[in-house]
Each structure stands twice: as structure tokens, then as C-alpha cells.
Design an enzyme around this catalytic site. Structure first.
Site, PDB file in Angstrom:
ATOM      1  N   THR A 162     -90.063 -66.698 -45.342  1.00 55.02           N
ATOM      2  CA  THR A 162     -88.658 -66.274 -45.402  1.00 55.02           C
ATOM      3  C   THR A 162     -87.922 -66.886 -46.583  1.00 55.02           C
ATOM      4  OG1 THR A 162     -88.593 -66.003 -43.008  1.00 55.02           O
ATOM      5  CG2 THR A 162     -86.482 -66.266 -44.127  1.00 55.02           C
ATOM      6  N   GLU A 163     -87.053 -66.086 -47.188  1.00 55.51           N
ATOM      7  CA  GLU A 163     -86.136 -66.567 -48.223  1.00 55.51           C
ATOM      8  C   GLU A 163     -84.719 -66.150 -47.849  1.00 55.51           C
ATOM      9  OE1 GLU A 163     -87.406 -65.266 -52.070  1.00 55.51           O
ATOM     10  OE2 GLU A 163     -89.406 -66.146 -51.882  1.00 55.51           O
TER      11      GLU A 163
ATOM     12  N   SER B 178     -85.648 -60.254 -42.759  1.00 50.27           N
ATOM     13  CA  SER B 178     -86.327 -59.150 -42.086  1.00 50.27           C
ATOM     14  C   SER B 178     -87.162 -58.323 -43.051  1.00 50.27           C
ATOM     15  CB  SER B 178     -85.297 -58.256 -41.381  1.00 50.27           C
ATOM     16  OG  SER B 178     -84.679 -58.949 -40.310  1.00 50.27           O
TER      17      SER B 178
ATOM     18  N   GLY C 294     -99.181 -62.138 -34.476  1.00 47.76           N
ATOM     19  CA  GLY C 294     -99.687 -63.182 -33.594  1.00 47.76           C
ATOM     20  C   GLY C 294     -98.621 -64.201 -33.235  1.00 47.76           C
TER      21      GLY C 294
ATOM     22  N   GLN D 118     -75.677 -62.835  -1.090  1.00 41.67           N
ATOM     23  CA  GLN D 118     -76.513 -61.761  -1.611  1.00 41.67           C
ATOM     24  C   GLN D 118     -76.290 -61.519  -3.102  1.00 41.67           C
ATOM     25  OE1 GLN D 118     -75.885 -57.494  -0.528  1.00 41.67           O
ATOM     26  NE2 GLN D 118     -77.827 -57.764   0.571  1.00 41.67           N
TER      27      GLN D 118
ATOM     28  N   GLN E 176     -74.587 -68.912 -14.982  1.00 38.40           N
ATOM     29  CA  GLN E 176     -73.558 -68.328 -14.121  1.00 38.40           C
ATOM     30  C   GLN E 176     -73.693 -68.833 -12.686  1.00 38.40           C
ATOM     31  OE1 GLN E 176     -71.253 -66.536 -15.519  1.00 38.40           O
ATOM     32  NE2 GLN E 176     -70.074 -65.872 -13.747  1.00 38.40           N
TER      33      GLN E 176
ATOM     34  N   GLU F 124     -89.177 -64.975 -35.989  1.00 42.40           N
ATOM     35  CA  GLU F 124     -90.434 -64.220 -35.906  1.00 42.40           C
ATOM     36  C   GLU F 124     -90.170 -62.712 -35.776  1.00 42.40           C
ATOM     37  OE1 GLU F 124     -93.199 -65.456 -36.558  1.00 42.40           O
ATOM     38  OE2 GLU F 124     -93.030 -67.589 -36.159  1.00 42.40           O
TER      39      GLU F 124
ATOM     40  N   GLU G  47     -84.243 -56.184 -33.281  1.00 41.63           N
ATOM     41  CA  GLU G  47     -84.089 -54.897 -33.957  1.00 41.63           C
ATOM     42  C   GLU G  47     -85.345 -54.537 -34.755  1.00 41.63           C
ATOM     43  OE1 GLU G  47     -80.700 -56.355 -32.338  1.00 41.63           O
ATOM     44  OE2 GLU G  47     -81.740 -57.404 -33.964  1.00 41.63           O
TER      45      GLU G  47
END
Length: 380
Positions: A128-129, A134, A244, A282, A339, A366, A370
């Protein structure tokens, strides 16, 4: 279809669980506060000694050779206790696998034992740079041939374990005239090579114990045999290894989600309101039931992806599905757990606040959710 784990896989899972419970869990909150760094490194060394830094590496090179499913199980158990440790182990395993896949015999014999044994506390994946996240094919880092050597110039961003990795796998443009993605090569660069510098760790929202650094290459000269794999064919290597790695991050997310639900259930059994434990209501039961169901689905997707990879089949789409679903489900599970705890969930005294921050990045690194959807859709 047999979903039972082998004896070896069960042993690896229980070993990881025991180590995580005894050695990692107590230090996780300290790491989040900026403390416990030395114990973190000691734990990495201990994990290497247990065989967890080369789970899918041939024993001939010091690895465990246990396979991808064992790797997935391990990362999940470690993440339940400490996501910072889990991501370090995941990325280091990914680097070891790429070396095993495409490196020369001499490179394997030199670097894999150092990674698997813990002589290198970690290894770095430098793809990555700042302007190529992406879309890594847009990278600007260059490697130019100079006599028998290569000279690297450029920078990489968001590198896990950058400040204490012993070796980096670095991608750089070697043919700037080639079509995008076609002129990129892969190099093995040791951390102490002149011209390599590492910036201070980023100040992150979560997973603070895992150092994330920018790495700079300023006239960094490496020998010709530092080239790993075929010249100008490194981009394909990166794409394959990211698939992987997505099994690892999906497994990490699953562990965080499981930890959140387990804590929330235990809390709800003890916490009383309106004269009874809140687990009796419930509304909360259904929230926890939905979260547990989604995490079980994520577990099965991860098992499928891992099994497909172990079988030597094309697993990229399965890995993307597993990573997408597990990371999104784990985010929901952590917020559900928070919550259930109500105001206490927002308090740093309780682990749900940290888990909710640690899990957020799993749908980003990784490959974002999207990007996973793009990969899945392409296969349709």
C-alpha cells in the site's frame, strides 16, 4: 461434507486458545493504553516457538505445515483475546507464505527459518501507498537496475509491524512504460538495509498494540538476488497473496465478534433490571441470537475458503465472501454486545468499547468491503 476438525487442527486450536487466555488477554487492555509493549514482543516470540508464525510453511523451512484451516482457527482464537497480536501473526504468516510461494530456494532457506523461529519478530507486507490503496497498481515506488544491484525509491503506507519487522516484501515499479499493473516486481528487503527508514507508529482508533508505520526507501540499494519471483510479474503475486490474507482478517474479525457476544451473554445473565436478569428479555435474546447466527455463518464461510485453498483450487471469490461477511457481521456483533451492556458498554472499564474499536478496521484493511463486493460481482 465433514465439518469435524482433525486431531492436529483441534490441538492447534486448543493450544492457541490456551495461550491467548493465559498470555494475551490480560495485556490487551494495557496495549490499548499504550503500555505492555515489551510483553507484546515476548508473546510474539513465544508464539513463534509454538509454531504459529509459519502455520502453512513447509517444516523443511522451519514451518508447521498445518495448513490454511489451522491458520484460520489460530487467528480467531488469538483475536478473541488480543486483536493486535492476531493481526501481527496473520500478516507475518502471509509474508512467509508469499516467500514460500515465489522465492528462490536460497531466499526460502535464508528468510523462512528466521520468520518461523521468531528471530524476526514479524515480517512486513509493503504494498500500500498513500495514493495506491484499493488500487495498488497505481503505486509510485520505483526500483531501477544499477549494475548488479537494484535501487529502490519511494514509500509505503500503513505497514503492519513496520517498526520491528525483520524483513519486508516490497513491491515496486520496474517497467514504468508497461501497462498499469504489468511492470511491477517484488523484492525482499531487510529492515537494516541502508536507505530504509520507518516512521513513528500511526495513532489509530483501535488495535493500538500493533504498530502501523510508513516505510521509506531512499536510494535503498539491494543486490540483484533480492528480486523475488519473475521480473515485472509481482502484481499478480500481490493479488494472490491478498486473497489468502483475507482469510486471516476474516478469521480475526470472527474472533472479535465471538468475544463480544460471549461477554455480552455473560453480562446479561448477571445484570438485573425490573427485578430479573436482562437475559430474560426477548428483545436482548433476539439481538444475541441474530449476532450468534451471523457469526456461525461467517465461521462456515471461512472454513469453506480455507478448505478450498488447502485443496489447491481457486479460492479468491470464497475468500472475499468470507472476509466481507465475517468483517461486517463482527462489526454488528460488537455493537450489539455494546448495546446489551448499555452505558457500561461505552465505558472503557468494560471490553466492549475496545472490541468495537478494534473490529472497525476489519472491513477496511486487506481490501475494503466495497472491494470485496467488486471481486464477488466480477465472479458473477
Amino acid at each position: 461434507m465433514n465439518f469435524e476438525l482433525s486431531e492436529e487442527q483441534s490441538l492447534i486450536q486448543s493450544t492457541a486458545r490456551d495461550f491467548a487466555t493465559k498470555a494475551l488477554a490480560e495485556n490487551a487492555a494495557r496495549l490499548d493504553e499504550g503500555e505492555g509493549g515489551e510483553l507484546f514482543k515476548e508473546n510474539l516470540k513465544a508464539l513463534a516457538e509454538l509454531g504459529f508464525m509459519g502455520l502453512n510453511v513447509d517444516p523443511a523451512f522451519g514451518g508447521t505445515g498445518a495448513g490454511t484451516l489451522a491458520f484460520s482457527l489460530t487467528i480467531t482464537e488469538l483475536a478473541k483475546a488480543c486483536a493486535s497480536t492476531a493481526v501481527t501473526v496473520s500478516v507475518t504468516n502471509m509474508v512467509a507464505e508469499v516467500i514460500q510461494s515465489v522465492a528462490s530456494q536460497a531466499q526460502k532457506e535464508k528468510y523462512l527459518p528466521l520468520i518461523c523461529s521468531g528471530d524476526y519478530l514479524a515480517a512486513g507486507f509493503c504494498l500500500t501507498e498513500s495514493g495506491a490503496g484499493s488500487d495498488p497498481s497505481a503505486m509510485k515506488t520505483r526500483a531501477v537496475r544499477d549494475g548488479d544491484d537494484w535501487v529502490l525509491n519511494g514509500s509505503k503506507a500503513y505497514i503492519t509491524s513496520g517498526e520491528f519487522a525483520g524483513v519486508f516484501v516490497v513491491w515496486a515499479v520496474t517497467d514504468p512504460e508497461a501497462k498499469r499493473g504489468k511492470g511491477i516486481s517484488c523484492f525482499l528487503v531487510e529492515r537494516n538495509t541502508p536507505g530504509v527508514s520507518v516512521a513513528p507508529a500511526e495513532h489509530k482508533m483501535g488495535q493500538k498494540g500493533s504498530a502501523t508505520n510508513a516505510v521509506y526507501f531512499d536510494d535503498c540499494r539491494v543486490p540483484g538476488d533480492a528480486l523475488m519471483g519473475e521480473l515485472n510479474r509481482g502484481y499478480q503475486v500481490a493479488l494472490g497473496e491478498l486473497a489468502g490474507g483475507r482469510i486471516g482478517i476474516g478469521s480475526l474479525a470472527l474472533g472479535l465478534g465471538q468475544a463480544a457476544v460471549e461477554y455480552a451473554v455473560a453480562y446479561a445473565k448477571e445484570r438485573e433490571q425490573f427485578g430479573q436478569p436482562i437475559i430474560n428479555f426477548q428483545g436482548l435474546q433476539w439481538m444475541l441470537a441474530d449476532a450468534s447466527t451471523e457469526l456461525e455463518a461467517a465461521r462456515l464461510l471461512l472454513m469453506q475458503a480455507a478448505a478450498t485453498k488447502e485443496a489447491g483450487k481457486d479460492f479468491a471469490r470464497q475468500a472475499s465472501m468470507a472476509k466481507l461477511y465475517a468483517s461486517e457481521a463482527a462489526n454488528r456483533a460488537c455493537y450489539t454486545g455494546l448495546q446489551v451492556l448499555g452505558g457500561n458498554g461505552y465505558n472503557r472499564e468494560y471490553p466492549l468499547e475496545r472490541l468495537s474499536r478494534d473490529v472497525r478496521i476489519t472491513s477496511i484493511y486487506e481490501g475494503t468491503s466495497e472491494v470485496q463486493r467488486m471481486i464477488i460481482a466480477r465472479g458473477l
